[in-house]
Design an enzyme around this catalytic site. Sequence first.
Site, PDB file in Angstrom:
ATOM      1  N   ALA A  68      -0.919   4.264  -1.819  1.00  0.00           N
ATOM      2  CA  ALA A  68      -2.047   4.856  -1.087  1.00  0.00           C
ATOM      3  C   ALA A  68      -1.552   5.638   0.123  1.00  0.00           C
ATOM      4  O   ALA A  68      -2.067   6.724   0.440  1.00  0.00           O
ATOM      5  CB  ALA A  68      -3.026   3.758  -0.651  1.00  0.00           C
ATOM      6  N   ASP A 112      -7.459  -0.308  -0.657  1.00  0.00           N
ATOM      7  CA  ASP A 112      -6.190   0.256  -0.176  1.00  0.00           C
ATOM      8  C   ASP A 112      -6.392   1.651   0.417  1.00  0.00           C
ATOM      9  O   ASP A 112      -5.980   1.930   1.547  1.00  0.00           O
ATOM     10  CB  ASP A 112      -5.171   0.371  -1.329  1.00  0.00           C
ATOM     11  CG  ASP A 112      -4.507  -0.949  -1.651  1.00  0.00           C
ATOM     12  OD1 ASP A 112      -5.076  -1.994  -1.299  1.00  0.00           O
ATOM     13  OD2 ASP A 112      -3.421  -0.933  -2.270  1.00  0.00           O
ATOM     14  N   GLY A 168       0.793  -1.231   0.000  1.00  0.00           N
ATOM     15  CA  GLY A 168       0.000   0.000   0.000  1.00  0.00           C
ATOM     16  C   GLY A 168       0.820   1.272   0.000  1.00  0.00           C
ATOM     17  O   GLY A 168       0.324   2.321   0.439  1.00  0.00           O
TER      18      GLY A 168
HETATM   19  O1  PMV Z   1      -1.019  -4.889  -4.758  1.00  0.00           O
HETATM   20  P1  PMV Z   1      -1.872  -4.142  -3.796  1.00  0.00           P
HETATM   21  O2  PMV Z   1      -1.570  -4.402  -2.401  1.00  0.00           O
HETATM   22  O3  PMV Z   1      -2.035  -2.718  -4.105  1.00  0.00           O
HETATM   23  O4  PMV Z   1      -3.314  -4.792  -3.811  1.00  0.00           O
HETATM   24  C1  PMV Z   1      -4.043  -5.051  -4.897  1.00  0.00           C
HETATM   25  C2  PMV Z   1      -5.301  -5.702  -4.456  1.00  0.00           C
HETATM   26  C3  PMV Z   1      -6.165  -6.120  -5.601  1.00  0.00           C
HETATM   27  O5  PMV Z   1      -7.300  -6.757  -5.028  1.00  0.00           O
HETATM   28  C4  PMV Z   1      -5.441  -7.107  -6.507  1.00  0.00           C
HETATM   29  C5  PMV Z   1      -6.594  -4.913  -6.417  1.00  0.00           C
HETATM   30  C6  PMV Z   1      -7.605  -4.006  -5.732  1.00  0.00           C
HETATM   31  O6  PMV Z   1      -7.773  -2.880  -6.218  1.00  0.00           O
HETATM   32  O7  PMV Z   1      -8.237  -4.400  -4.744  1.00  0.00           O
END
Ligand code: PMV
Length: 311
Positions: A107, A149, A104
């Site tokens: 974010a 996120d 994250g």
């Molecule tokens: O890679 P990360 O931690 O940013 O997570 C992505 C999570 C997904 O479910 C694959 C995408 C989302 O937007 O939820």
Amino acid sequence: MTQASAPGKCILFGEHAVVYGRPAIAIPLPGLRATARVSDLPSSPPARVRIEAPDIRVNGWIEEVPFNDPLRRVIELTLQETGPPPNGLHVDVRSKIPIASGLGSGAAVSVALVRAISRHLGAELTNERVSSLAFEVEKLHHGTPSGIDNTVVTYERAVYYAQESGPEPFQFSKALPLVIGDTGVGSPTREVVGLVRRAWQQEPEALESIFDQIGSLVGTAREALLSGRIRILGELMDRNQTLLEALDVSAEMLRALISAAKAAGALGAKLSGAGRGGIVIALPPGPQSGPIEAALRDAGAVWTYTAEVGA
Ligand code: PMV
């Protein structure tokens, strides 16, 4: 000078399926943070912004940063909300969160920046607004983000999240130690989300069935977290990993770290985030996480970390 920070995050259960409306559970990582500091640049013309973000290799005037860069986007979105600053601004961003690993970092940087800039200009935004600006920026990272996120990073609470019902913050019945191991393989979320989307377009029924199974497992996990049934959580992590393998978002290095964590006694382990690289998470049987961290490093993890989650 005005400062704000935001935590990293980790998805415990439900990644990918959450993009298709199923629930997911994510937790903040308060010990891993991005920090933004904003100060006036009195000698520069109004509304000029200088960005210094050595951890993400950005340094210069905002107009020199590519138009689609998430840092530029979040600053411009925030200034649209607050109105132009009366002075030039110096914006400094530091982050301890590994990038493109599923933790994250994008974010967290967005939320820290929105808060620091809006506070500095005397127009502090509500959490809802902060989260929604960070969501806009997530589109650059993710393509079609689920919103999990920006939500968990803004509210800094464990959340059970589905796109339709939104975030439902909840408290685990007891805090859990969670071991994180980073493969060191960067994995742009946008690409992996795109791979899953193409597979879903080709075989909608097969993919929907996997998403359903993940969604139902997330519901069971929520109950287990509320009632403190730790052992079943390990089994659920393993089952979630099997379903992520079926989605083809795993990778050899992830499997190697997961096996190493299990051989060192983890009750369960899985990839977390988009997959294909990034991190694995493992649930230790008790408070001692040292042997699992050591096993992850021996198996090639470039970085390990133990967080106490859900407290
Ligand atoms: O890679 P990360 O931690 O940013 O997570 C992505 C999570 C997904 O479910 C694959 C995408 C989302 O937007 O939820």
